[in-house]
Design a protein around this motif. Structure first.
Motif, PDB file in Angstrom:
ATOM      1  N   SER A  64       0.813  -1.216   0.000  1.00 34.05           N
ATOM      2  CA  SER A  64       0.000   0.000   0.000  1.00 34.05           C
ATOM      3  C   SER A  64       0.846   1.264   0.000  1.00 34.05           C
ATOM      4  CB  SER A  64      -0.931  -0.005   1.218  1.00 34.05           C
ATOM      5  OG  SER A  64      -1.699   1.173   1.276  1.00 34.05           O
ATOM      6  N   SER A  65       1.973   1.249   0.708  1.00 36.26           N
ATOM      7  CA  SER A  65       2.826   2.443   0.782  1.00 36.26           C
ATOM      8  C   SER A  65       4.211   2.194   0.202  1.00 36.26           C
ATOM      9  CB  SER A  65       2.937   2.904   2.245  1.00 36.26           C
ATOM     10  OG  SER A  65       1.695   3.341   2.741  1.00 36.26           O
ATOM     11  N   SER A  66       4.294   1.256  -0.735  1.00 41.84           N
ATOM     12  CA  SER A  66       5.580   0.955  -1.363  1.00 41.84           C
ATOM     13  C   SER A  66       5.996   2.066  -2.313  1.00 41.84           C
ATOM     14  CB  SER A  66       5.488  -0.358  -2.141  1.00 41.84           C
ATOM     15  OG  SER A  66       5.281  -1.448  -1.273  1.00 41.84           O
ATOM     16  N   ARG A  67       7.304   2.181  -2.520  1.00 40.60           N
ATOM     17  CA  ARG A  67       7.832   3.111  -3.512  1.00 40.60           C
ATOM     18  C   ARG A  67       9.205   2.619  -3.942  1.00 40.60           C
ATOM     19  NH1 ARG A  67       7.537   7.005   1.314  1.00 40.60           N
ATOM     20  NH2 ARG A  67       9.586   6.886   2.297  1.00 40.60           N
ATOM     21  N   PRO A  68       9.491   2.599  -5.250  1.00 36.24           N
ATOM     22  CA  PRO A  68      10.775   2.087  -5.733  1.00 36.24           C
ATOM     23  C   PRO A  68      11.951   2.994  -5.391  1.00 36.24           C
ATOM     24  CG  PRO A  68       9.476   2.958  -7.547  1.00 36.24           C
ATOM     25  CD  PRO A  68       8.579   2.954  -6.344  1.00 36.24           C
ATOM     26  N   PHE A  69      11.675   4.264  -5.166  1.00 36.18           N
ATOM     27  CA  PHE A  69      12.681   5.213  -4.691  1.00 36.18           C
ATOM     28  C   PHE A  69      11.948   6.292  -3.912  1.00 36.18           C
ATOM     29  CE2 PHE A  69      11.424   6.373  -9.009  1.00 36.18           C
ATOM     30  CZ  PHE A  69      11.007   7.684  -8.855  1.00 36.18           C
ATOM     31  N   ASP A  70      12.684   7.014  -3.075  1.00 34.38           N
ATOM     32  CA  ASP A  70      12.015   8.024  -2.251  1.00 34.38           C
ATOM     33  C   ASP A  70      11.988   9.372  -2.959  1.00 34.38           C
ATOM     34  OD1 ASP A  70      14.574   9.102  -1.930  1.00 34.38           O
ATOM     35  OD2 ASP A  70      14.488   9.134   0.249  1.00 34.38           O
ATOM     36  N   SER A  84       7.526   7.004   7.266  1.00 37.24           N
ATOM     37  CA  SER A  84       7.530   5.553   7.129  1.00 37.24           C
ATOM     38  C   SER A  84       6.970   5.156   5.765  1.00 37.24           C
ATOM     39  CB  SER A  84       6.689   4.918   8.237  1.00 37.24           C
ATOM     40  OG  SER A  84       5.336   5.346   8.145  1.00 37.24           O
ATOM     41  N   THR A  85       7.140   3.875   5.413  1.00 43.22           N
ATOM     42  CA  THR A  85       6.543   3.320   4.195  1.00 43.22           C
ATOM     43  C   THR A  85       5.530   2.255   4.632  1.00 43.22           C
ATOM     44  OG1 THR A  85       8.365   1.724   3.898  1.00 43.22           O
ATOM     45  CG2 THR A  85       8.600   3.870   2.864  1.00 43.22           C
ATOM     46  N   ARG A 119      -1.938  -6.899   6.554  1.00 40.04           N
ATOM     47  CA  ARG A 119      -0.927  -6.022   5.972  1.00 40.04           C
ATOM     48  C   ARG A 119      -1.411  -5.238   4.757  1.00 40.04           C
ATOM     49  NH1 ARG A 119       3.951  -7.495   8.393  1.00 40.04           N
ATOM     50  NH2 ARG A 119       3.953  -9.581   9.320  1.00 40.04           N
ATOM     51  N   LYS A 120      -2.728  -5.118   4.572  1.00 38.08           N
ATOM     52  CA  LYS A 120      -3.207  -4.464   3.362  1.00 38.08           C
ATOM     53  C   LYS A 120      -3.094  -2.948   3.400  1.00 38.08           C
ATOM     54  CE  LYS A 120      -8.109  -4.549   4.703  1.00 38.08           C
ATOM     55  NZ  LYS A 120      -9.433  -5.112   4.373  1.00 38.08           N
ATOM     56  N   TYR A 121      -2.857  -2.359   4.580  1.00 36.80           N
ATOM     57  CA  TYR A 121      -2.716  -0.906   4.673  1.00 36.80           C
ATOM     58  C   TYR A 121      -1.255  -0.527   4.933  1.00 36.80           C
ATOM     59  CZ  TYR A 121      -7.775  -1.196   5.147  1.00 36.80           C
ATOM     60  OH  TYR A 121      -9.108  -1.471   4.932  1.00 36.80           O
ATOM     61  N   GLY A 122      -0.956   0.741   4.796  1.00 35.59           N
ATOM     62  CA  GLY A 122       0.412   1.205   4.965  1.00 35.59           C
ATOM     63  C   GLY A 122       0.941   1.059   6.369  1.00 35.59           C
ATOM     64  N   VAL A 123       0.052   1.045   7.354  1.00 34.16           N
ATOM     65  CA  VAL A 123       0.427   0.765   8.742  1.00 34.16           C
ATOM     66  C   VAL A 123      -0.331  -0.480   9.172  1.00 34.16           C
ATOM     67  CG1 VAL A 123       0.415   1.597  11.123  1.00 34.16           C
ATOM     68  CG2 VAL A 123       0.842   3.200   9.254  1.00 34.16           C
ATOM     69  N   ALA A 124       0.382  -1.475   9.657  1.00 36.08           N
ATOM     70  CA  ALA A 124      -0.241  -2.752   9.997  1.00 36.08           C
ATOM     71  C   ALA A 124       0.042  -3.092  11.455  1.00 36.08           C
ATOM     72  CB  ALA A 124       0.291  -3.865   9.099  1.00 36.08           C
ATOM     73  N   SER A 125      -0.985  -3.615  12.113  1.00 36.35           N
ATOM     74  CA  SER A 125      -0.834  -4.041  13.500  1.00 36.35           C
ATOM     75  C   SER A 125      -1.822  -5.148  13.806  1.00 36.35           C
ATOM     76  CB  SER A 125      -1.078  -2.872  14.464  1.00 36.35           C
ATOM     77  OG  SER A 125      -1.059  -3.328  15.811  1.00 36.35           O
ATOM     78  N   PRO A 126      -1.431  -6.113  14.626  1.00 35.09           N
ATOM     79  CA  PRO A 126      -2.406  -7.080  15.132  1.00 35.09           C
ATOM     80  C   PRO A 126      -3.172  -6.473  16.303  1.00 35.09           C
ATOM     81  CG  PRO A 126      -0.243  -7.552  16.046  1.00 35.09           C
ATOM     82  CD  PRO A 126      -0.066  -6.389  15.103  1.00 35.09           C
ATOM     83  N   THR A 127      -4.087  -7.231  16.854  1.00 31.65           N
ATOM     84  CA  THR A 127      -4.727  -6.853  18.112  1.00 31.65           C
ATOM     85  C   THR A 127      -3.640  -6.695  19.175  1.00 31.65           C
ATOM     86  OG1 THR A 127      -6.714  -8.100  17.529  1.00 31.65           O
ATOM     87  CG2 THR A 127      -6.398  -7.586  19.860  1.00 31.65           C
ATOM     88  N   LEU A 128      -3.748  -5.658  20.000  1.00 30.10           N
ATOM     89  CA  LEU A 128      -2.730  -5.382  21.019  1.00 30.10           C
ATOM     90  C   LEU A 128      -3.359  -5.310  22.402  1.00 30.10           C
ATOM     91  CD1 LEU A 128      -0.769  -2.490  19.246  1.00 30.10           C
ATOM     92  CD2 LEU A 128      -0.203  -4.930  19.252  1.00 30.10           C
ATOM     93  N   ALA A 129      -2.703  -5.912  23.379  1.00 31.80           N
ATOM     94  CA  ALA A 129      -3.108  -5.774  24.786  1.00 31.80           C
ATOM     95  C   ALA A 129      -2.049  -4.963  25.508  1.00 31.80           C
ATOM     96  CB  ALA A 129      -3.267  -7.138  25.437  1.00 31.80           C
ATOM     97  N   ILE A 130      -2.487  -3.944  26.243  1.00 26.81           N
ATOM     98  CA  ILE A 130      -1.563  -3.063  26.969  1.00 26.81           C
ATOM     99  C   ILE A 130      -1.973  -3.062  28.447  1.00 26.81           C
ATOM    100  CG2 ILE A 130      -0.616  -0.748  27.185  1.00 26.81           C
ATOM    101  CD1 ILE A 130      -1.262  -0.339  24.224  1.00 26.81           C
ATOM    102  N   GLU A 131      -1.081  -3.511  29.278  1.00 26.01           N
ATOM    103  CA  GLU A 131      -1.373  -3.617  30.706  1.00 26.01           C
ATOM    104  C   GLU A 131      -1.139  -2.288  31.422  1.00 26.01           C
ATOM    105  OE1 GLU A 131       1.159  -6.677  32.136  1.00 26.01           O
ATOM    106  OE2 GLU A 131       0.245  -8.266  30.939  1.00 26.01           O
ATOM    107  N   GLY A 132      -1.782  -2.158  32.573  1.00 30.28           N
ATOM    108  CA  GLY A 132      -1.451  -1.079  33.494  1.00 30.28           C
ATOM    109  C   GLY A 132      -1.937   0.286  33.124  1.00 30.28           C
TER     110      GLY A 132
END
Length: 448
Positions: free
Chosen positions: A292-298, A347-348, A429-442
């Motif tokens: 999604s956010s690929s580029r062959p050069f910047d 980021s890419t 991973r279909k978007y430029g930023v990818a994350s799984p479900t996250l658990a954050i304690e505290g």
């Protein structure tokens, strides 16, 4: 359509701009052309509300006279010689910038890969209208949905041409297709809103509009009759992947070289130190085929490579463009992005890599906690890391999602959140930023 960028003489015009800038007295220069074409249709309650189509070719010229730099922009039809002379005249009276420069010649891409970013599929306006209507109809067909916030579909592409005075010439084109729906469930003061969407480079990979609409309707209905839970300390908060992508965005902001140079990142002095929980990796890869956010050069003609920005929890890299890297005494890693006449690092294809447990197992392990599906407000201080945002979602009780929750606030500090985060295995991973479900304690939860 990539060939259209070249056949339309955009590369030649950019190269002419460079030659004219050098003739006018520039020591160095680069020229960028951004071409975009887009069309979209939005509907509400079965009727078309808006149909848009746009086309643009935006030219930008950046010139260097000694350590002085200036940039100008124009639309097609401008006089190349006048534009070049104006840019050089502006540079001569600009203050010196010790860090502004072109990328080092040895860092320029001599060749670059075809990342398959362009789908030549033509989608007519009538088809976009059908998609939007289909998505809305499916959403309104979900029991409990009472109104529509609208639905839409879009198609288009963007192309980049870059020519520099020290030998780089390149172009690429990326397509984009999208569909979305937003609906309301409930009546009177008990209404709830939610949405769903999809966005892809290739039209054939786009989720079915009816599926997008159905998900939007089901999300809205699930939020009906929310409660406000008790205030508590040390609460485990689980971020739905849609929300977790924003959390990864905070990581990206904290390790952006521009923020480090401005001293506006709470991680500015932490290079080489553990900043995430041990075992966690954050990857940035500009060379993903069909990414999604690929580029062959910047934006400076440098080809970036796959980098573990954070490896086993340890900070390894900043996002760097050439000028930002020089300010920090480093070398660019090919993350420069053109924004108008400016180049800044970004980021890419960025991902917080997944863990080993499923999201269901992760939620079960929480016992009692809060599953967040939406965040409200901008209460994040990237200088100190302080984090406080309005939230809604579902209460976790005995390891299962139970009743909907709204009108609460979750708070902590990103420094602590980074060290207490546990990822599930469900990354998309279909978007430029990818994350799984996250658990954050505290975390602190402020409710009633």
């Amino acid at each position: 359509m990539t060939s259209e960028l070249k056949s339309s003489t955009l590369v030649d015009r950019a190269a002419q701009l460079i030659e004219l800038a050098r003739a006018a007295g520039a020591d160095a220069a680069d020229a960028v052309v951004v071409r975009s074409r887009s069309q979209s249709v939005s509907v509400r309650l079965g009727k078309v509300e808006n149909t848009e189509a746009s086309e643009s070719d935006d030219f930008s010229l950046r010139v260097f006279v000694g350590r002085r730099v200036a940039s100008v922009s124009a639309n097609p039809g401008f006089d190349l010689k006048v534009l070049a002379e104006r840019a050089v005249a502006m540079a001569r009276v600009s203050p010196e910038d010790p860090f502004a420069c072109l990328a080092d010649e040895e860092r320029l891409a001599k060749s670059y890969p075809d990342l398959a970013l362009f789908d030549p599929t033509t989608v007519e306006t009538a088809r976009l209208r059908e998609m939007a209507l289909e998505a809305e109809a499916a959403a309104l067909g979900v029991a409990g949905v009472t109104n529509s916030g609208g639905a839409g579909a879009s198609a288009g592409f963007g192309g980049l041409v870059l020519v520099t005075s020290h030998g780089f010439e390149g172009s690429y084109t990326a397509s984009r297709f999208g569909c979305s729906a937003s609906v309301i469930a409930g009546e009177g003061t008990k209404m709830e809103r939610d949405y769903d969407y999809d966005s892809r480079l290739y039209f054939g990979e786009l989720d079915d509009p009816a599926e997008i609409g159905r998900r939007a309707g089901e999300r809205a209905v699930r939020r009906l009759n929310p409660r406000q839970v008790e205030t508590g300390q040390g609460v485990t908060v689980v971020f739905d992947p849609r929300v977790a992508r924003g959390f990864v965005g905070h990581i990206a902001g904290a390790i952006n070289g521009a923020s480090v140079a401005r001293k506006t990142s709470f991680l500015r002095d932490r290079m080489g130190e553990r900043v995430l929980k041990a075992g966690l990796n954050v990857i940035d890869d500009p060379l993903v085929v069909r990414g999604s956010s690929s580029r062959p050069f910047d934006g400076e003609g440098v080809t970036g490579e796959r980098l573990a920005m954070i490896e086993d929890g340890v900070l390894k890299h900043w996002f760097l463009s050439t000028s930002t890297a020089r300010e920090l005494g480093l070398a660019t890693n090919g993350r420069g992005v053109r924004s108008g006449t400016m180049v800044s690092p970004s980021s890419t294809n960025l991902s917080l890599e997944p863990g080993e447990v499923s999201p269901e197992e992760l939620i079960r392990s929480v016992g009692n906690g809060f599953y967040v599906t939406e965040l409200i407000g901008q209460g994040v201080d990237m200088i100190t890391g302080e984090y406080s945002r309005g939230a809604s979602g579902f209460w976790i009780e005995n390891g299962a999602l139970t009743f909907p929750v709204s009108e609460v606030t979750i708070a902590s500090n990103l420094k602590d959140m980074f060290m207490r985060v546990t990822p599930a295995s469900d990354i998309d991973r279909k978007y430029g930023v990818a994350s799984p479900t996250l658990a954050i304690e505290g975390m602190t939860l402020a409710g009633k």
